[in-house]
Design a protein around this motif. Structure first.
Motif, short mmCIF file in Angstrom:
data_model
loop_
_atom_site.label_atom_id
_atom_site.label_comp_id
_atom_site.label_asym_id
_atom_site.label_seq_id
_atom_site.Cartn_x
_atom_site.Cartn_y
_atom_site.Cartn_z
N ALA A 230 -19.40 4.23 -33.19
CA ALA A 230 -18.04 3.99 -33.71
C ALA A 230 -17.33 2.94 -32.85
CB ALA A 230 -17.25 5.29 -33.73
N ALA A 231 -16.48 2.14 -33.52
CA ALA A 231 -15.73 1.08 -32.83
C ALA A 231 -14.52 1.69 -32.15
CB ALA A 231 -15.33 0.00 -33.82
N VAL A 291 -8.88 4.76 -29.01
CA VAL A 291 -8.33 4.41 -30.31
C VAL A 291 -9.49 4.03 -31.22
CG1 VAL A 291 -6.90 2.77 -31.59
CG2 VAL A 291 -6.10 3.69 -29.40
N TRP A 292 -9.58 4.70 -32.35
CA TRP A 292 -10.58 4.33 -33.36
C TRP A 292 -9.89 3.41 -34.36
CZ3 TRP A 292 -13.43 8.10 -37.20
CH2 TRP A 292 -14.55 7.43 -37.73
N PRO A 299 -4.78 2.59 -37.03
CA PRO A 299 -5.46 3.04 -35.81
C PRO A 299 -5.13 4.50 -35.52
CG PRO A 299 -3.55 1.71 -35.26
CD PRO A 299 -3.68 1.65 -36.75
N VAL A 300 -6.10 5.20 -34.97
CA VAL A 300 -5.94 6.62 -34.68
C VAL A 300 -6.30 6.86 -33.22
CG1 VAL A 300 -6.77 8.94 -35.19
CG2 VAL A 300 -6.43 7.31 -37.06
N LEU A 320 -14.96 14.25 -32.44
CA LEU A 320 -13.62 13.66 -32.31
C LEU A 320 -12.57 14.73 -32.55
CD1 LEU A 320 -12.01 13.18 -35.28
CD2 LEU A 320 -13.87 11.55 -35.54
N CYS A 321 -11.41 14.56 -31.96
CA CYS A 321 -10.29 15.47 -32.15
C CYS A 321 -9.02 14.64 -32.23
CB CYS A 321 -10.21 16.48 -31.01
SG CYS A 321 -8.81 17.62 -31.12
N THR A 322 -8.21 14.88 -33.24
CA THR A 322 -6.99 14.10 -33.43
C THR A 322 -5.88 14.49 -32.46
OG1 THR A 322 -6.27 15.64 -35.16
CG2 THR A 322 -7.48 13.67 -35.86
#
Length: 453
Positions: A230-231, A291-292, A299-300, A320-322
């Motif tokens: 993932a970027a 940041v994804w 962006p997240v 992943l976790c938000t």
């Protein structure tokens, strides 16, 4: 009129407000018949096991599913309220799991069916496709005290048709993540103040869905698998006074997670976690925030957790976790609970007859499978209410020592009390060890056992 145990009436009566009185009487009979009957879960099978095989107005029972006015979504809300009233311990956030399952169905009249990859029969080396309906189910991962573990209790289930079906209907196609976003928002409306955690697989690691969960007035924490390539970027630097141009969305690009597996500078923590099979496993993990970002997507900011097994029993994976402030060990522990969803999907096929129903109308199809999945949760509630006076005992044998009750023991307890209540048993005498069995009930039991296969 059905005569039911008081404990079962207590968890059944809240649903009465969803129906008119005539429909409610029929719905109760179908519910009890669906629990008692073995084999196919059809309306005809439910009527037969309830001793209504000679009733000429059988078509009116079909109308409960294909014509009567009642809301499946409102029934899901009532079910969720009951689950939390009886099983919620009130400590910590509510954990929910979301996943899709394939109901294998054939027939030209089933318009929403399509050809999908069969996740049960497929493997890495072999792809198996099947005709059927795709459902997305939202389940509460609640702790069942008498089972001593968490169960995945279905609450809300929706049909997710294929893009070809929507194209034929002239409607905009909704992807799995679109349905998931609506389900998350509905769940937040039902529970506006409780902390919520949602666990899913890599299908739900989508920026639009992650951003939706973060941007709610009361955010929902989403945990899912993350691609090792993932970027990921560093958080955006703070805007300086007098700085020209737009505010940056991200910082410098970070190395892919797969390159960290053998990097000498990475610090790995060895932790002990409860694993899928109920055992304790030692794993190594490392975690950071990042940041994804993808072009044209919001962006997240998330926390990623990279996991590897010192024994090499499973491949390295990332989560992943938000919620960037979440504890990495807790993230992994929550994600492990997701396996209970697969257990529930198997149980409803084995003990509640999912994939054996034969409805053809669109409305009946949209109602039946969610009802059978919800019946898993309702049966658990009924067993929980009954076990306060009649403790659940697991079925064991000389060759099988079961350590704790499972769903088959719960439904057996409910069935036993429903059979006893459906027809009155009369004791022949106070000192005798025999009971007189009514003739009508005797024939129903024999008929059910004779045609059990």
């Amino acid at each position: 009129m059905l005569t039911l145990p008081d404990a079962i009436v207590a968890v059944l009566l809240p649903f009465a407000t969803l129906f008119t009185n005539p429909t409610w009487r029929k719905a109760q009979l179908l519910l009890v018949g669906t629990i008692l009957t073995p084999g196919q879960r059809t309306v005809a099978a439910a009527l037969r096991v309830m001793g209504r095989s000679d009733q000429r107005d059988y078509a009116r029972y079909h109308e409960v599913l294909n014509r009567a006015v009642w809301s499946s979504r409102e029934a899901a809300r009532v079910l969720l309220v009951l689950l939390l009233q009886h099983l919620d311990r009130g400590d910590g956030p509510l954990i929910f799991g979301i996943d899709e399952t394939l109901e294998r169905r054939r027939g030209a009249k089933i318009r929403a069916r399509a050809i999908y990859r069969d996740p049960v029969r497929s493997s890495r080396s072999q792809l198996v496709k099947a005709s059927g309906l795709r459902w997305i189910s939202l389940m509460w991962l609640g702790h069942v005290p008498w089972a001593g573990r968490h169960w995945a209790l279905p609450v809300l289930t929706v049909l997710a048709p294929s893009s070809r079906y929507h194209q034929q209907q002239g409607r905009r196609h909704k992807k799995i993540t679109d349905w998931a976003r609506q389900m998350v928002m509905q769940l937040r409306r039902w529970l506006p103040e409780r902390p919520l955690v949602l666990v899913g697989d890599n299908s739900y690691a989508v920026l639009d869905l992650l951003h939706c969960c973060q941007s709610l007035r009361e955010p929902v924490t989403l945990i899912a698998r993350l691609r090792l390539d993932a970027a990921l970027y560093a958080p955006a630097p703070a805007r300086q006074p007098g700085q020209n141009g737009r505010t940056p969305l991200k910082g410098p690009r970070r190395p892919p997670l797969k390159t960290l597996l053998d990097h000498a500078d990475v610090i790995w923590d060895s932790v002990s976690v409860d694993w899928y099979d109920g055992t304790t496993r030692i794993v190594e993990l490392t975690s950071q925030t990042a940041v994804w970002y993808r072009s044209s997507k919001p962006p997240v900011l998330l926390r990623w957790v990279l996991i590897r097994d010192p024994q090499g029993a499973f491949d390295p994976q990332a989560l992943l976790c938000t919620d960037p402030a979440a504890d990495p060990i807790q993230i992994l522990q929550w994600f492990v609970l997701r396996w209970q969803l697969e257990v529930t999907f198997q149980e409803v096929r084995t003990h509640l007859g999912v994939e054996t129903q034969r409805q053809w109308s669109d409305l009946a199809i949209a109602r039946t499978t969610p009802a059978l999945l919800g019946l898993f949760s309702w049966t658990t509630l009924a067993a929980h209410a009954l076990q306060q006076r009649h403790p659940i005992t697991q079925r064991t044998a000389a060759w099988y020592d079961k350590p704790s009750p499972t769903f088959v023991d719960a439904i057996a307890l409910v069935r036993r009390h429903l059979w006893l209540a459906s027809e009155g048993f009369s004791l022949s005498s106070g000192n005798s060890d025999t009971q007189e069995l009514p003739v009508a009930l005797y024939h129903r039991l024999v008929d059910s056992l004779a045609y059990a296969a």
